[in-house]
Design an enzyme around this catalytic site. Structure first.
Site, PDB file in Angstrom:
ATOM      1  N   THR A 122       0.860  -1.187   0.000  1.00 22.48           N
ATOM      2  CA  THR A 122       0.000   0.000   0.000  1.00 22.48           C
ATOM      3  C   THR A 122       0.892   1.231   0.000  1.00 22.48           C
ATOM      4  O   THR A 122       2.034   1.173   0.466  1.00 22.48           O
ATOM      5  CB  THR A 122      -0.873   0.032   1.258  1.00 22.48           C
ATOM      6  OG1 THR A 122       0.004   0.041   2.389  1.00 22.48           O
ATOM      7  CG2 THR A 122      -1.786  -1.181   1.337  1.00 22.48           C
ATOM      8  N   TRP A 155     -19.593  17.034   8.541  1.00 22.64           N
ATOM      9  CA  TRP A 155     -18.639  16.660   7.502  1.00 22.64           C
ATOM     10  C   TRP A 155     -18.865  17.453   6.223  1.00 22.64           C
ATOM     11  O   TRP A 155     -19.992  17.632   5.771  1.00 22.64           O
ATOM     12  CB  TRP A 155     -18.779  15.176   7.182  1.00 22.64           C
ATOM     13  CG  TRP A 155     -18.101  14.298   8.185  1.00 22.64           C
ATOM     14  CD1 TRP A 155     -17.248  14.691   9.172  1.00 22.64           C
ATOM     15  CD2 TRP A 155     -18.217  12.878   8.288  1.00 22.64           C
ATOM     16  NE1 TRP A 155     -16.821  13.599   9.873  1.00 22.64           N
ATOM     17  CE2 TRP A 155     -17.396  12.472   9.365  1.00 22.64           C
ATOM     18  CE3 TRP A 155     -18.918  11.916   7.565  1.00 22.64           C
ATOM     19  CZ2 TRP A 155     -17.260  11.139   9.735  1.00 22.64           C
ATOM     20  CZ3 TRP A 155     -18.786  10.595   7.944  1.00 22.64           C
ATOM     21  CH2 TRP A 155     -17.959  10.207   9.013  1.00 22.64           C
ATOM     22  N   GLU A 208      -5.702  -3.176  -1.885  1.00 26.39           N
ATOM     23  CA  GLU A 208      -6.289  -4.317  -1.163  1.00 26.39           C
ATOM     24  C   GLU A 208      -7.451  -4.950  -1.913  1.00 26.39           C
ATOM     25  O   GLU A 208      -7.926  -6.014  -1.531  1.00 26.39           O
ATOM     26  CB  GLU A 208      -6.809  -3.857   0.213  1.00 26.39           C
ATOM     27  CG  GLU A 208      -5.734  -3.435   1.206  1.00 26.39           C
ATOM     28  CD  GLU A 208      -5.367  -1.964   1.112  1.00 26.39           C
ATOM     29  OE1 GLU A 208      -5.561  -1.361   0.024  1.00 26.39           O
ATOM     30  OE2 GLU A 208      -4.889  -1.404   2.104  1.00 26.39           O
ATOM     31  N   LYS A 262     -14.041  18.417   8.906  1.00 30.15           N
ATOM     32  CA  LYS A 262     -15.095  18.399   9.911  1.00 30.15           C
ATOM     33  C   LYS A 262     -15.247  19.799  10.476  1.00 30.15           C
ATOM     34  O   LYS A 262     -14.449  20.241  11.303  1.00 30.15           O
ATOM     35  CB  LYS A 262     -14.784  17.382  11.007  1.00 30.15           C
ATOM     36  CG  LYS A 262     -16.042  16.990  11.757  1.00 30.15           C
ATOM     37  CD  LYS A 262     -15.939  15.591  12.336  1.00 30.15           C
ATOM     38  CE  LYS A 262     -17.328  15.081  12.693  1.00 30.15           C
ATOM     39  NZ  LYS A 262     -17.296  13.847  13.443  1.00 30.15           N
TER      40      LYS A 262
HETATM   41  P1  AMP Z   1      -4.291   2.772  -3.659  1.00 26.33           P
HETATM   42  O1  AMP Z   1      -4.349   1.561  -2.808  1.00 26.33           O
HETATM   43  O2  AMP Z   1      -2.977   3.488  -3.595  1.00 26.33           O
HETATM   44  O3  AMP Z   1      -4.725   2.515  -5.050  1.00 26.33           O
HETATM   45  O4  AMP Z   1      -5.331   3.832  -3.052  1.00 26.33           O
HETATM   46  C1  AMP Z   1      -6.668   3.483  -2.830  1.00 26.33           C
HETATM   47  C2  AMP Z   1      -7.447   4.710  -2.460  1.00 26.33           C
HETATM   48  O5  AMP Z   1      -7.547   5.599  -3.558  1.00 26.33           O
HETATM   49  C3  AMP Z   1      -8.881   4.417  -2.082  1.00 26.33           C
HETATM   50  O6  AMP Z   1      -9.016   3.982  -0.761  1.00 26.33           O
HETATM   51  C4  AMP Z   1      -9.550   5.756  -2.321  1.00 26.33           C
HETATM   52  O7  AMP Z   1      -9.355   6.626  -1.232  1.00 26.33           O
HETATM   53  C5  AMP Z   1      -8.788   6.293  -3.504  1.00 26.33           C
HETATM   54  N1  AMP Z   1      -9.563   6.051  -4.730  1.00 26.33           N
HETATM   55  C6  AMP Z   1      -9.418   5.051  -5.611  1.00 26.33           C
HETATM   56  N2  AMP Z   1     -10.290   5.174  -6.633  1.00 26.33           N
HETATM   57  C7  AMP Z   1     -11.022   6.271  -6.386  1.00 26.33           C
HETATM   58  C8  AMP Z   1     -12.099   6.946  -7.061  1.00 26.33           C
HETATM   59  N3  AMP Z   1     -12.569   6.527  -8.229  1.00 26.33           N
HETATM   60  N4  AMP Z   1     -12.615   8.048  -6.473  1.00 26.33           N
HETATM   61  C9  AMP Z   1     -12.135   8.511  -5.296  1.00 26.33           C
HETATM   62  N5  AMP Z   1     -11.119   7.939  -4.625  1.00 26.33           N
HETATM   63  C10 AMP Z   1     -10.567   6.835  -5.159  1.00 26.33           C
END
Ligand code: AMP
Length: 549
Positions: free
Chosen positions: A180, A441, A327, A436
């Site tokens: 991650t 929110w 994940e 917040k």
């Molecule tokens: P990663 O594991 O680095 O791909 O990051 C995942 C995170 O990216 C998610 O938990 C979201 O917060 C954000 N994310 C992924 N796709 C989207 C989307 N289409 N719109 C908004 N946030 C997104």
């Protein structure tokens, strides 16, 4: 009960065997670091992958060993994608945009045994190498020369004889791993099984997902080190889609040239990439023939509605919005309009396209607020939880991030969402990015999406700034398009008819650039740090209070 179906394992080997047998001549095109184009085919790619697997075995790589890569998207990286899991080892793609110390931490945590590194990334690897325990370093060079003390990728392959193929690997074995991005805390390892990669590949291909077929040509802008290029190398191999890989050249012009020249039909990446491409297209609308392109998949961060409309209305291009995480392999939700929504007015349809969409088949969703699971009414907000056969059940080293998994087996995403009656998810924020204000929110994602709909705005990021009266207030950092002008007051006014008054950012600050994360997303932690003291100290007495009280 007797008489059941065969228990054939779902293994990446099946994809690779099929690629060579059914579409040996389909093209794999890559841009090299020196900008020249390399062309190969699935047949050649799999032949070389078989030899690579043999060479790795000779070097002592055994079942379950982690084999790391530090590489851009190109044909050799694809060979490794096919060779490593299909021979029973575990493909571990390292993120080349991370700091060398973080790369070293991740390589040590995963106990990588071998690294395959692009020669153009050697200066980066030299900073990592002294900090890691790696047994063999293999270098992928275009000029036939590799640094001393390393092995030459091409020489290793040339030394193996042709023939042989990949046997099935039991489906619950590890096939690949990614870490991650870890903007909070240490990066955590996510391990994909053969079964999860195969099911995810089928899920991606579906008509209500990426809608892929043999006739497609796919250009993943998303790096192979970001959640397995969203699984595209596997689904493309499975179906026989042509593949186009941009190497290190991710600027709008280089990408547009490849999309046009190779008649790409589907491409995928994070919104910041498409924002740049849209600006380029707007400035030179007739320069690139994108008539073959049917879908641009956007995920990884929220796709602004204005951008999606801009592509469609000004260039006839369709953007598909999807949500996912490391994940979740990553396909979680995707926004395709249902037959019901297609009957509704234009504005409503656009609003739906800009949502993160409905869960893929085999992915279940629910969201939890302060008082339990929230209703699917489109307004209640809660943390999204997901479960399914391609969702992580734990992190590598089970003690890491244990709190992300609920007792009844769901994964807590950390994303705050609302879900409507039709099952469409809207991401309001990362839990840590929510503003917040006075106990209520405010969605930074919604404000950003609206600001990026203003004709002068190229990029916008909204952050929470500690505030002495309201605890937190939103502040917007905005990058203007080249040559465009707009003043902060005008941009605040632009938001007035779209949101309640108390949602409007206290300030709009025009900046020259918004810092980006290793995956190309807005790095809000850096902005929060920059503007931390802007409005005095936070008022902790307001935490948990509702605005009306
Ligand atoms: P990663 O594991 O680095 O791909 O990051 C995942 C995170 O990216 C998610 O938990 C979201 O917060 C954000 N994310 C992924 N796709 C989207 C989307 N289409 N719109 C908004 N946030 C997104």
């Amino acid at each position: 009960m007797n008489g059941l179906m065969m228990d054939v394992p779902l293994s990446t080997s099946g994809i690779v065997r099929r690629a060579r047998q059914l579409h040996p001549g389909k093209p794999i095109v890559s841009r090299r670091a020196d900008r020249t184009i390399h062309r190969t085919t699935y047949g050649e790619c799999v032949d070389r992958a078989v030899k690579l697997a043999a060479a790795l075995r000779r070097l002592g790589v055994r079942r379950g060993d982690r084999v790391a890569t530090l590489a851009w998207n190109h044909w050799r990286h694809l060979e490794i994608y096919y060779a490593v899991p299909s021979s029973g080892a575990v493909l571990h793609t390292l993120n080349l945009r991370l700091h060398p110390d973080d790369i070293a931490y991740i390589a040590n945590h995963a106990e990588d045994k071998v690294i395959l590194v692009d020669k153009v990334l050697w200066p980066l690897w030299e900073k990592v190498a002294p900090q890691v325990r790696i047994r063999h370093t293999i270098v992928m060079a275009d000029d036939g020369e590799v640094p001393s003390g390393t092995l030459d990728y091409e020489a290793l392959i040339a030394a193996e004889s042709a023939g042989g193929e990949f046997a099935d690997v039991p489906e619950r074995r590890a096939a690949a791993m990614c870490y991650t991005s870890g903007t909070t805390g240490k990066p955590k390892g996510v391990v994909y099984s053969h079964r999860s990669l195969m099911l995810h590949a089928i899920g991606l291909a579906l008509t209500d997902a990426f809608r892929l077929a043999e006739r497609d040509t796919v250009l993943p802008v998303v790096p192979m080190f970001h959640v397995n290029a969203w699984g595209l190398p596997f689904v493309c191999g499975m179906l026989g889609c042509g593949q186009v890989h941009p190497g290190p050249h991710l600027d709008p012009t280089s990408l547009l040239e490849l999309l046009a020249a190779e008649r790409v039909t589907l491409t995928a990446g994070v919104p910041t990439v498409w924002l740049g491409i849209l600006q380029k297209l707007d400035s030179a609308p007739a320069a690139f023939d994108l008539s073959a392109l049917h879908s641009m998949v956007v995920g990884g961060a929220a796709a602004p509605e204005g951008m999606m409309r801009g592509f469609k209305e000004r260039h006839g291009l369709t953007v598909i919005h999807a949500w996912g995480m490391t994940e979740t392999s990553p396909l979680g939700t995707i926004s395709r309009l249902t037959s019901h929504i297609e009957q509704l007015d234009d504005a409503t349809q656009w609003a739906y396209r800009a949502k993160q969409g409905r869960p893929s088949p085999l992915v279940e969703i629910r969201a939890r607020g302060e008082k339990g699971l929230i209703p699917w009414d489109g307004t209640a907000m809660g943390e999204l939880e997901v479960r399914g056969p391609w969702i992580a059940g734990a992190y590598y080293h089970a003690d890491d991030g244990r709190e992300a998994f609920t007792e009844d087996g769901w994964f807590r995403t950390g994303d705050v969402v609302s879900i409507d009656i039709h099952g469409y998810v809207t991401i309001q924020d990362r839990a840590k990015d929510l503003v917040k204000s006075g106990g209520e929110w405010i969605s930074s994602v919604a404000l950003e999406g609206a600001l990026m709909g203003h004709p002068a705005v190229a990029e916008a990021a909204v952050i929470a700034v500690p505030h002495e009266k309201w605890d937190e207030r939103p502040l917007a950092a905005v990058v203007l398009k080249e040559g465009a002008t707009a003043d902060p007051a005008e941009l605040r006014f632009y938001l007035m008819d779209k949101f309640s008054k108390w949602w409007i950012p206290d300030e709009v600050v025009i900046v020259s650039a918004i810092p980006k994360s290793s995956a190309g997303k807005f790095l809000k932690s850096a902005l929060r740090e920059q503007f931390r003291d802007r409005y005095g100290q936070a008022n902790p007495s307001l935490r948990g209070l509702s605005r009306s009280s």
